[in-house]
Structures are given as C-alpha cells and as structure tokens.
Design a protein around this motif. Sequence first.
Motif, mmCIF file in Angstrom:
data_model
loop_
_atom_site.group_PDB
_atom_site.id
_atom_site.type_symbol
_atom_site.label_atom_id
_atom_site.label_comp_id
_atom_site.label_asym_id
_atom_site.label_seq_id
_atom_site.Cartn_x
_atom_site.Cartn_y
_atom_site.Cartn_z
ATOM 1 N N ALA A 10 0.827 -1.214 0.000
ATOM 2 C CA ALA A 10 0.000 0.000 0.000
ATOM 3 C C ALA A 10 0.855 1.255 0.000
ATOM 4 O O ALA A 10 0.479 2.278 0.568
ATOM 5 N N TRP A 15 -0.921 1.795 -4.342
ATOM 6 C CA TRP A 15 -2.120 2.635 -4.460
ATOM 7 C C TRP A 15 -2.209 3.316 -5.827
ATOM 8 O O TRP A 15 -3.287 3.460 -6.394
ATOM 9 N N ARG A 19 -5.273 3.220 -8.487
ATOM 10 C CA ARG A 19 -5.946 4.449 -8.945
ATOM 11 C C ARG A 19 -5.947 4.532 -10.474
ATOM 12 O O ARG A 19 -6.968 4.844 -11.096
ATOM 13 N N LEU A 32 -6.457 -5.259 -2.166
ATOM 14 C CA LEU A 32 -5.121 -4.770 -1.842
ATOM 15 C C LEU A 32 -4.745 -5.327 -0.468
ATOM 16 O O LEU A 32 -5.480 -5.154 0.504
ATOM 17 N N GLY A 38 -2.157 0.772 5.552
ATOM 18 C CA GLY A 38 -2.736 1.129 4.259
ATOM 19 C C GLY A 38 -3.019 2.617 4.124
ATOM 20 O O GLY A 38 -3.439 3.081 3.069
ATOM 21 N N PHE A 40 -2.625 6.358 3.238
ATOM 22 C CA PHE A 40 -1.850 6.918 2.127
ATOM 23 C C PHE A 40 -1.076 8.145 2.595
ATOM 24 O O PHE A 40 -1.619 9.044 3.217
ATOM 25 N N ALA A 64 -6.676 4.938 5.100
ATOM 26 C CA ALA A 64 -6.830 3.722 4.299
ATOM 27 C C ALA A 64 -8.291 3.445 3.930
ATOM 28 O O ALA A 64 -8.590 3.103 2.776
ATOM 29 N N MET A 67 -9.394 5.575 1.086
ATOM 30 C CA MET A 67 -8.769 5.117 -0.169
ATOM 31 C C MET A 67 -9.550 3.921 -0.716
ATOM 32 O O MET A 67 -9.881 3.853 -1.901
ATOM 33 N N LEU A 75 -9.742 -3.988 1.092
ATOM 34 C CA LEU A 75 -8.432 -3.771 1.707
ATOM 35 C C LEU A 75 -8.199 -4.753 2.841
ATOM 36 O O LEU A 75 -9.013 -4.839 3.764
#
Length: 403
Positions: A10, A15, A19, A32, A38, A40, A64, A67, A75
């Motif tokens: 992550a 990530w 995306r 993920l 996780g 960002f 996270a 995200m 996740l």
Amino acid sequence: MSHPLIVIGAGLAGWTTVREFRKFDPDTPVTLITADSGDFYAKPTLSNAMAQQRGPAQLVTTPAARMAETLKVKLLAHTPVLAIDPAQRLVRTAQGDLNYRDLVLATGALAIRLPLAGDAADQVLAVNSLDDFAAFHTRLLAGRAPEAPKARVLIMGAGLIGCEFANDLAGTGHPVQLVDPAVAPIAALLPAQASAELQAALTGLGVQWHFGTTVTAIDQAAADEAVPGALRVTLANGQRLEADLVLSAIGLRANTALAQAAGLHCERGVVVDASLRTSQPHIYALGDNAQYAGQDWDDPAKAPVAGGRTLPYVMPIMNAAKALAATLAGTRTALVFPLMPVAIKTPALPIVVAPPAPGTAGGWHSVSAGIWQFRDAQEQVRGFVLSGAQTAQRMAQSKLVQL
Ligand SMILES: Cc1cc2nc3c(=O)[nH]c(=O)nc-3n(C[C@H](O)[C@H](O)[C@H](O)COP(=O)(O)OP(=O)(O)OC[C@H]3O[C@@H](n4cnc5c(N)ncnc54)[C@H](O)[C@@H]3O)c2cc1C
C-alpha cells in the motif's frame, strides 16, 4: 465469480496502480493486501516533516478506509502475505489463501542494516515507512521539555536521504553529525563541485561531517560521562562521538523475499520486462522492489530496454503505474521512461539531479554557476545537476538531454 486483481503493498506503487487501473476499469474486483495500515502518505515528506512541524498523523493525506472506498478496493490491512503460489495463482496470508486473476507486487524496499558491535547497536533507527517515522519522531522528542536542548542526531550515510534528514534536523535546531565512507555528500550522484557546495550549505546549519570512515560500534554512554540515555558511537578511524539518536541512511535494497521464494527471477530487484511482467505469467511488479526492463520475456535475446536498473523514486512509479494499469485493463503497454530528474530536498541548497543512465561513459562539465552537464564522448548531454536558483532551469536543461 472471477478472481480479483490482487495488489500486494500500500505504498505509492500499490495505491497508484489501483488508482490508474480504476480509470480504465471501474468494476473488476481489486483486493489490496498490505502489512501496514494502508494509510496513504507521500513518503518523500518523511525527510522534511520536522521543518513543517508535522508528526506522523499529519503526514497521512488519505486514511486507508477512504482510499479503499473511493477506489472500490477490498483492503486487507495489517496482513502480511506469507507466500505466493504462481502455479495455483494464489497468495497465502495468516487469514487464508486468496486466488488472483493477476497479481501486482509492490512490496517496496528494506533499509540495509550494517552489522554493528556494541550494547546499543539495536537502537539504530532507519526511516522508510510511516511507522518508522513514528518511532523516530517519538525518540527525537521523548522526555524533552520544549526549552530543553534538542536531541543530538548522528546520521550514518551522507547520500540523498541522509543529507535531506541532516538539513531537516539541523534546520530545526538539532545538532547533527554525518558519517560516510565517501569523501563528500551525495558523492555517487553529484559532480564534486556540487557536493562541495552542498557540504558548505549544510555546514552553515551546523552539520558536522566525518568522511572516509564508518560506524563500527554503538554503546550506551557511561552514566558519568554523558546525558542519561546518550549513545557512544565508535568509528572505524578510532574516533568516538556522542549522540542521543543514531539514524541509518545507508541505502535500501529491493524487498524481493516473496518473489524469490516463489521462484520469480530476481537480481537487484524483481526483474520485469517493458510491460512490467515478471518471469511468471500473471504476476507483475513495480516500485522500489522492481528491476525495470532487465529482460524481454518474449525475446530473451533482445537487449534490456532500460538497462536493468532499480529506480527507487516517485517519478518512475507514476510512469510505471500508468503503463501497468493499461496492461492490466487489457491493452498490453510498454513502459517508456521519460527523463526523470529528482529534486533533492535540501532547502539550504536545493538541488535537482538527472543522473546519466548507469554505465554511461563520460564526465561532468561545469556550464555556469550552479549548472553541470554530464556529457558523453560525442559531447551529447546525458544528464545534469542544478543547484540553488538554477533549479529553475530544470525544463530547459531537460530538453537538452539525449536519453
Ligand atoms: C525518507 C525518504 C525520502 C524520499 N524522498 C524522495 C523524493 O524526494 N523524491 C523521490 O522521487 N523519491 C523519494 N523517495 C523514494 C520514494 O519515496 C519511494 O521510491 C517510493 O515511496 C516507494 O514506494 P513503493 O510503493 O515502491 O514502496 P513502499 O512505500 O515501501 O511500500 C511497500 C508496501 O509493501 C508492503 N509490504 C511489503 N512486504 C509485504 C508483504 N509480505 N505482505 C504485504 N505487504 C507487504 C508494505 O507494508 C508497504 O505498504 C524517498 C524515500 C525515503 C525513504
């Protein structure tokens, strides 16, 4: 139901791949899996956080859960992947096995650890993740009243990361010492004159240098000779220094453990071809764990496209993630790196470096104050370094470089 695209890691690579993939494909299930939270964050901010008075919590730009929701990702945080089985197309975690349609390895790099003697050798810190930074930040501030003298930091390694931390810490009032076996800062990337200018700028902030030597031992300083909790650092040249904290910035090595155990071809990183495919079908890699274009799996006789190198920087990841996303969405796309200058975050003397490709024969030439070009035997410009106000020449110099 078809198996998901699984991404391991992550960081920026994991990530960003998701995306970019979502721009092509909003529906394919994506899972993920990551050993950390996780959350960002931009890893480059770890080495200039002190000047911005930001602690670990302020460095998270997107939690996270947000995200995962925004990118429609399942996740699995705090879940280390234990093994990969390419034949069965599955990954193994403590929570169970998961099958994949395609797998992306974005497991980053690990800080290189020097074997050191001494009863405090285990206290050396390295900062290559948000969790590492949290531990570093706590130790830096631990038990100190705001008016107390700031923690003295000894940094092992005067490379790019070591110098960035030196600038950030010295600039915020910490006494800083740097130890490096080379003769000048960032010697591997910069022409000697640029190194000397950087050294002078950081010396101006109070940084002390110990070149041509290394740390050999770290011990607790005896209570009668030091501040409580202080460390005594012994150098190979016999010198003894004192510090409250030792930070290792001697380099990273690609985290290839999972890939190697699964039989993927690895050298300095997980070797990928121009489409970021590893040596096993349906498994891809990018980011700090990858060794780019070391092979063309369809035509092994073909010369490596990008010289077979690891590129542990942000720009290669952004470019690789875009190309990989397209491939994962069904259009096999070859990665072509543009010139990717790196900005060194040393505000005492900002530097931009576009190094020549590894193995390029030639030398550095001073063009004017703050501008150096790396030219080959045919006088072609193959790289450049800019310092101070000349960093504004980045675009103009980039146009001159022959890739
Ligand atoms: C202090 C610092 C400053 C920097 N500054 C700059 C800069 O100014 N400019 C620049 O271009 N670059 C800079 N870099 C480099 C850049 O930040 C990195 O290249 C980039 O962040 C690497 O991203 P990554 O996703 O490949 O790896 P990482 O961010 O390391 O992510 C790896 C991920 O894999 C996960 N993982 C690993 N193993 C497993 C496992 N077995 N199972 C599950 N999960 C696993 C980890 O938990 C993590 O989430 C800097 C680096 C550092 C350390």
